[in-house]
Write an enzyme that holds these catalytic residues in place. Structure first.
Site, PDB file in Angstrom:
ATOM      1  N   SER A  43       0.847  -1.198   0.000  1.00 42.96           N
ATOM      2  CA  SER A  43       0.000   0.000   0.000  1.00 42.96           C
ATOM      3  C   SER A  43       0.891   1.259   0.000  1.00 42.96           C
ATOM      4  O   SER A  43       1.704   1.432  -0.902  1.00 42.96           O
ATOM      5  CB  SER A  43      -0.955  -0.045   1.189  1.00 42.96           C
ATOM      6  OG  SER A  43      -2.006   0.906   1.047  1.00 42.96           O
ATOM      7  N   ASP A  86      -9.275  -5.292  -4.811  1.00 45.51           N
ATOM      8  CA  ASP A  86      -8.393  -4.341  -4.133  1.00 45.51           C
ATOM      9  C   ASP A  86      -8.855  -2.894  -4.318  1.00 45.51           C
ATOM     10  O   ASP A  86      -9.386  -2.527  -5.370  1.00 45.51           O
ATOM     11  CB  ASP A  86      -6.989  -4.487  -4.730  1.00 45.51           C
ATOM     12  CG  ASP A  86      -5.865  -4.126  -3.790  1.00 45.51           C
ATOM     13  OD1 ASP A  86      -6.066  -3.239  -2.951  1.00 45.51           O
ATOM     14  OD2 ASP A  86      -4.786  -4.741  -3.927  1.00 45.51           O
ATOM     15  N   HIS A 120      -7.411  -5.806  -0.462  1.00 43.96           N
ATOM     16  CA  HIS A 120      -6.199  -5.002  -0.318  1.00 43.96           C
ATOM     17  C   HIS A 120      -5.076  -5.711   0.448  1.00 43.96           C
ATOM     18  O   HIS A 120      -3.953  -5.211   0.481  1.00 43.96           O
ATOM     19  CB  HIS A 120      -6.568  -3.693   0.400  1.00 43.96           C
ATOM     20  CG  HIS A 120      -5.540  -2.618   0.335  1.00 43.96           C
ATOM     21  ND1 HIS A 120      -4.965  -2.205  -0.853  1.00 43.96           N
ATOM     22  CD2 HIS A 120      -4.972  -1.854   1.320  1.00 43.96           C
ATOM     23  CE1 HIS A 120      -4.108  -1.227  -0.603  1.00 43.96           C
ATOM     24  NE2 HIS A 120      -4.071  -1.004   0.702  1.00 43.96           N
TER      25      HIS A 120
END
Length: 308
Positions: free
Chosen positions: A120, A260, A287
């Site tokens: 991320s 995601d 995610h």
């Protein structure tokens, strides 16, 4: 396989503008001096989260004997907190965290040969780090990360339109009014997160633990990101690495999940512009595929890292 116990430590990090001594907390699995296995450094998300939700990546060491380093970035978790820097966008910069990574690598004595995995925000950070072409970086993994926040915001708005209308209305109402602490708003964000953050219910404890740390101190997250994953008001709002991606010369593995927040549209610039890149998508994940499809994730990442 190794049965050695992990060890924890702190690296002094000199930040003149911090106004106080700073330390970076880390945890190491395996022998960093091993001549046969290149260590993997893991960069967590947020910005302002913690390593906890990525703890399962220690399996890379257990399964493949690859040393793994997890750490909490400055401002949260077990590293130095700086709540007095809330809103200070001149302090909380991408370069600050690049400097912290350089400092940690030097402290651990592995700055000449290592791999990076950024998840991320960690992937955003890792990509910015890699375009600077540090000598010791040999492999890069960018997981669930956008190449630009403009694309991230665009996709988030598209995903919001797929939510039930009453949920959309609640999000829009409270964002416009600035009442994002209202229970109705928090409940509405949960609907989004259940679809696009993590599809395991209830939320896995390591992920909940990282959220807990962020709730205790949201300085970094609010300053750089904003109140939620899809309401971006912080200093990263205009961030992009797209124009520099061609400078990444190391082999790169790109990861995202089918559901995601980092949909294909936000990761595809990595695939288009990094010269040596492979892309793997996890069909049953959002995610955090390392938590949602752990066995496949460890097999793919482990094989990629061991392929010299």
């Amino acid at each position: 396989m190794s049965s050695a116990q992990p060890f924890e430590g702190e690296a002094n990090f000199d930040v003149p503008t911090a106004g106080k001594p700073c330390k970076t907390w880390y945890k190491v699995y395996g022998d960093l001096t091993s001549p046969t296995h290149r260590p993997l450094i893991v960069l967590h998300g947020g910005p302002g989260s913690t390593h906890d939700y990525l703890g399962t990546l220690s399996e890379i060491h257990r399964l493949h004997s690859i040393p793994v380093v997890l750490y909490d970035q400055l401002g949260n978790g077990r590293s130095t907190h700086l709540p007095e820097k809330m809103g200070d966008t001149t302090f909380w910069t991408v370069q600050l965290f690049i400097d912290e990574l350089h400092n940690l690598l030097s402290h651990l004595g592995i700055h000449e040969d290592y791999a990076l995995l950024g998840q991320s925000w960690g992937g955003m950070l890792a990509s910015c780090y890699a375009v600077q072409q540090p000598i010791g970086l040999k492999k890069l993994i960018i997981a669930d990360s956008p190449a630009s926040m403009a694309l991230w915001i665009e996709v988030a708005n598209e995903l919001k339109k797929e939510l039930p209308q009453d949920v959309q209305d609640a999000l829009d109402k409270h964002e416009a009014a600035g009442t994002i602490q209202d229970k109705e708003y928090i409940d509405a964000t949960t609907v989004f997160y259940d679809r696009h953050l993590c599809r395991i219910h209830p939320m896995p404890k390591p992920l909940a633990d990282s959220f807990g740390w962020m709730e205790q101190d949201s300085t970094v997250y609010l300053t750089m990101n904003g109140p939620t994953e899809f309401h971006i008001t912080g200093s990263l709002k205009t961030w992009s690495v797209v124009d520099d991606l061609h400078k990444i010369k190391v082999p790169t593995l790109l990861i995202n999940g089918r559901y995601d927040e980092a949909q294909d549209k936000v990761v595809i610039p990595f695939f288009q512009h990094i010269p040596n890149v492979k892309w793997v998508q996890f069909a049953d994940s959002a995610h955090v595929p390392h938590l949602e499809e752990t066995a496949r994730y460890m097999a793919i990442v482990g094989a990629y890292l061991k392929d010299n």
